[in-house]
Design a protein around this motif. Structure first.
Motif, PDB file in Angstrom:
ATOM      1  N   THR A   2       0.833  -1.187   0.000  1.00  0.00           N
ATOM      2  CA  THR A   2       0.000   0.000   0.000  1.00  0.00           C
ATOM      3  C   THR A   2       0.872   1.243   0.000  1.00  0.00           C
ATOM      4  O   THR A   2       2.039   1.191   0.374  1.00  0.00           O
ATOM      5  CB  THR A   2      -0.944   0.030   1.225  1.00  0.00           C
ATOM      6  N   GLY A   3       0.290   2.321  -0.435  1.00  0.00           N
ATOM      7  CA  GLY A   3       0.987   3.594  -0.439  1.00  0.00           C
ATOM      8  C   GLY A   3       0.057   4.684   0.034  1.00  0.00           C
ATOM      9  O   GLY A   3      -1.105   4.718  -0.335  1.00  0.00           O
ATOM     10  N   GLN A   4       0.574   5.562   0.864  1.00  0.00           N
ATOM     11  CA  GLN A   4      -0.225   6.646   1.410  1.00  0.00           C
ATOM     12  C   GLN A   4       0.433   7.963   1.044  1.00  0.00           C
ATOM     13  O   GLN A   4       1.633   8.142   1.233  1.00  0.00           O
ATOM     14  CB  GLN A   4      -0.315   6.507   2.922  1.00  0.00           C
ATOM     15  N   ASP A  27       5.939  -8.085   7.253  1.00  0.00           N
ATOM     16  CA  ASP A  27       7.110  -8.466   8.033  1.00  0.00           C
ATOM     17  C   ASP A  27       8.334  -7.789   7.425  1.00  0.00           C
ATOM     18  O   ASP A  27       9.250  -8.445   6.946  1.00  0.00           O
ATOM     19  CB  ASP A  27       7.254  -9.990   8.036  1.00  0.00           C
ATOM     20  N   SER A  28       8.328  -6.471   7.429  1.00  0.00           N
ATOM     21  CA  SER A  28       9.391  -5.693   6.799  1.00  0.00           C
ATOM     22  C   SER A  28      10.678  -5.784   7.615  1.00  0.00           C
ATOM     23  O   SER A  28      10.675  -5.530   8.812  1.00  0.00           O
ATOM     24  CB  SER A  28       8.977  -4.234   6.680  1.00  0.00           C
ATOM     25  N   GLY A  29      11.769  -6.093   6.930  1.00  0.00           N
ATOM     26  CA  GLY A  29      13.067  -6.144   7.580  1.00  0.00           C
ATOM     27  C   GLY A  29      13.808  -4.834   7.490  1.00  0.00           C
ATOM     28  O   GLY A  29      14.740  -4.586   8.243  1.00  0.00           O
ATOM     29  N   TRP A  74      10.659  -1.735  -7.102  1.00  0.00           N
ATOM     30  CA  TRP A  74      11.140  -2.484  -5.946  1.00  0.00           C
ATOM     31  C   TRP A  74       9.986  -3.213  -5.267  1.00  0.00           C
ATOM     32  O   TRP A  74       8.834  -2.787  -5.339  1.00  0.00           O
ATOM     33  CB  TRP A  74      11.790  -1.535  -4.928  1.00  0.00           C
ATOM     34  N   ALA A  75      10.306  -4.284  -4.575  1.00  0.00           N
ATOM     35  CA  ALA A  75       9.320  -5.024  -3.795  1.00  0.00           C
ATOM     36  C   ALA A  75       9.159  -4.314  -2.444  1.00  0.00           C
ATOM     37  O   ALA A  75       9.987  -4.467  -1.550  1.00  0.00           O
ATOM     38  CB  ALA A  75       9.791  -6.465  -3.585  1.00  0.00           C
ATOM     39  N   LEU A  76       8.108  -3.517  -2.336  1.00  0.00           N
ATOM     40  CA  LEU A  76       7.888  -2.703  -1.144  1.00  0.00           C
ATOM     41  C   LEU A  76       6.656  -3.180  -0.387  1.00  0.00           C
ATOM     42  O   LEU A  76       5.682  -3.599  -0.994  1.00  0.00           O
ATOM     43  CB  LEU A  76       7.715  -1.235  -1.545  1.00  0.00           C
ATOM     44  N   ASP A  77       6.728  -3.088   0.931  1.00  0.00           N
ATOM     45  CA  ASP A  77       5.590  -3.460   1.763  1.00  0.00           C
ATOM     46  C   ASP A  77       4.671  -2.269   2.017  1.00  0.00           C
ATOM     47  O   ASP A  77       3.449  -2.416   2.047  1.00  0.00           O
ATOM     48  CB  ASP A  77       6.075  -4.015   3.105  1.00  0.00           C
ATOM     49  N   GLN A  78       5.253  -1.101   2.214  1.00  0.00           N
ATOM     50  CA  GLN A  78       4.464   0.089   2.543  1.00  0.00           C
ATOM     51  C   GLN A  78       5.269   1.328   2.173  1.00  0.00           C
ATOM     52  O   GLN A  78       6.491   1.346   2.309  1.00  0.00           O
ATOM     53  CB  GLN A  78       4.144   0.108   4.050  1.00  0.00           C
ATOM     54  N   VAL A  79       4.575   2.353   1.707  1.00  0.00           N
ATOM     55  CA  VAL A  79       5.193   3.643   1.394  1.00  0.00           C
ATOM     56  C   VAL A  79       4.301   4.738   1.955  1.00  0.00           C
ATOM     57  O   VAL A  79       3.074   4.675   1.830  1.00  0.00           O
ATOM     58  CB  VAL A  79       5.351   3.850  -0.132  1.00  0.00           C
ATOM     59  N   SER A  80       4.925   5.744   2.536  1.00  0.00           N
ATOM     60  CA  SER A  80       4.183   6.902   3.032  1.00  0.00           C
ATOM     61  C   SER A  80       4.925   8.168   2.628  1.00  0.00           C
ATOM     62  O   SER A  80       6.133   8.289   2.853  1.00  0.00           O
ATOM     63  CB  SER A  80       4.057   6.841   4.555  1.00  0.00           C
ATOM     64  N   VAL A  81       4.194   9.102   2.026  1.00  0.00           N
ATOM     65  CA  VAL A  81       4.744  10.409   1.667  1.00  0.00           C
ATOM     66  C   VAL A  81       3.813  11.470   2.248  1.00  0.00           C
ATOM     67  O   VAL A  81       2.615  11.459   1.969  1.00  0.00           O
ATOM     68  CB  VAL A  81       4.852  10.587   0.136  1.00  0.00           C
ATOM     69  N   VAL A  82       4.377  12.348   3.059  1.00  0.00           N
ATOM     70  CA  VAL A  82       3.638  13.479   3.609  1.00  0.00           C
ATOM     71  C   VAL A  82       4.403  14.732   3.215  1.00  0.00           C
ATOM     72  O   VAL A  82       5.602  14.827   3.471  1.00  0.00           O
ATOM     73  CB  VAL A  82       3.513  13.409   5.145  1.00  0.00           C
ATOM     74  N   HIS A  83       3.724  15.671   2.578  1.00  0.00           N
ATOM     75  CA  HIS A  83       4.370  16.919   2.173  1.00  0.00           C
ATOM     76  C   HIS A  83       3.528  18.085   2.655  1.00  0.00           C
ATOM     77  O   HIS A  83       2.313  18.097   2.480  1.00  0.00           O
ATOM     78  CB  HIS A  83       4.519  16.984   0.655  1.00  0.00           C
ATOM     79  N   ALA A 100       8.889   0.846   3.725  1.00  0.00           N
ATOM     80  CA  ALA A 100       9.099  -0.446   4.389  1.00  0.00           C
ATOM     81  C   ALA A 100       9.228  -1.506   3.308  1.00  0.00           C
ATOM     82  O   ALA A 100       8.439  -1.550   2.364  1.00  0.00           O
ATOM     83  CB  ALA A 100       7.925  -0.764   5.313  1.00  0.00           C
ATOM     84  N   ALA A 101      10.247  -2.340   3.456  1.00  0.00           N
ATOM     85  CA  ALA A 101      10.494  -3.416   2.490  1.00  0.00           C
ATOM     86  C   ALA A 101      11.102  -4.600   3.228  1.00  0.00           C
ATOM     87  O   ALA A 101      11.522  -4.480   4.385  1.00  0.00           O
ATOM     88  CB  ALA A 101      11.441  -2.934   1.389  1.00  0.00           C
ATOM     89  N   ALA A 102      11.155  -5.729   2.558  1.00  0.00           N
ATOM     90  CA  ALA A 102      11.735  -6.918   3.171  1.00  0.00           C
ATOM     91  C   ALA A 102      13.209  -6.700   3.509  1.00  0.00           C
ATOM     92  O   ALA A 102      13.703  -7.185   4.528  1.00  0.00           O
ATOM     93  CB  ALA A 102      11.576  -8.123   2.248  1.00  0.00           C
ATOM     94  N   HIS A 103      13.907  -5.937   2.658  1.00  0.00           N
ATOM     95  CA  HIS A 103      15.351  -5.753   2.834  1.00  0.00           C
ATOM     96  C   HIS A 103      15.724  -4.277   2.754  1.00  0.00           C
ATOM     97  O   HIS A 103      15.052  -3.484   2.098  1.00  0.00           O
ATOM     98  CB  HIS A 103      16.110  -6.540   1.755  1.00  0.00           C
ATOM     99  N   ARG A 104      16.829  -3.909   3.373  1.00  0.00           N
ATOM    100  CA  ARG A 104      17.261  -2.514   3.441  1.00  0.00           C
ATOM    101  C   ARG A 104      17.574  -1.898   2.097  1.00  0.00           C
ATOM    102  O   ARG A 104      17.292  -0.732   1.875  1.00  0.00           O
ATOM    103  CB  ARG A 104      18.460  -2.369   4.375  1.00  0.00           C
TER     104      ARG A 104
END
Length: 152
Positions: A2-4, A27-29, A74-83, A100-104
Motif C-alpha cells: 500500500t501507499g499513502q 514483516d518488513s526487515g 522495488w518489492a515494497l511493503d508500505q510507502v508513506s509520503v507526507v508533504h 518499508a520493504a523486506a530488505h534494506r
C-alpha cells in the motif's frame, strides 16, 4: 503493498508515521525514513521562511504516481509520503518519506528515488523569504536534476 500520500498545512508526527509503516502488517526487515526541514542558507541575508504552493488534485496525483513507480521498481511493503504546504519557518518539517520493504537495499533505494523525483517532478512552487524582507521564487537546481536523472 500500500501507499499513502498526504499533502497538508499542519505538521506531522514522525513517530506516528513510523508506527503507521509498522502497522501495515508486513514483516518488513528494512525501513528507510527521510525527513526534510526548512534550512537557512549561508550568507548575509539568510532564509527565514518558505511558502509552498500547489494545485491540490494535481499534486496528490503526481505524488501517487511516484509511489506507483517506486512500487513497480522495488518489492515494497508500505510507502508513506507526507508533504506540507503553506508558510514554513526555518526548522519546520516539510516532507516525510517512509518506505518499508523486506530488505534494506530496496527501502533505501525507493526512499532516495522518491525524494529525487519529488524534488524535480512534483508540482510544488517555493518562495523564499529572507531576513531583509526580500523574497523570490526558488528555481530548479541542476544538482536536483542530476540526482533525478540517475533513475532514468
Amino acid at each position: 503493498m500500500t501507499g499513502q500520500v498526504q499533502v497538508q498545512t499542519g505538521d506531522f508526527d514522525v513517530g506516528e508515521q513510523y508506527r503507521a509503516l509498522l502497522a501495515s502488517g508486513a514483516d518488513s526487515g528494512g525501513l528507510a525514513l527521510f525527513i526534510g526541514r526548512v534550512r537557512a542558507d549561508e550568507g548575509a541575508d539568510p532564509v527565514v521562511a518558505l511558502e509552498l504552493e500547489h494545485y491540490p488534485a494535481m499534486t496528490e496525483r503526481s505524488l501517487q504516481a511516484l509511489v506507483g513507480q517506486a512500487q513497480e521498481r522495488w518489492a515494497l511493503d508500505q510507502v508513506s509520503v507526507v508533504h506540507r504546504v503553506g508558510r514554513l519557518s526555518v526548522g519546520d518539517q516539510i516532507v516525510f518519506v517512509g518506505v518499508a520493504a523486506a530488505h534494506r537495499r530496496e527501502a533505501f533505494a525507493a526512499a532516495q528515488f522518491l525524494m529525487d523525483k519529488l524534488k524535480t517532478t512534483a508540482p510544488f512552487w517555493k518562495k523564499e523569504f529572507r531576513r531583509s524582507g526580500a523574497s523570490a521564487w526558488v528555481e530548479a537546481k541542476a544538482s536536483d536534476e542530476a540526482a533525478a536523472s540517475y533513475w532514468a
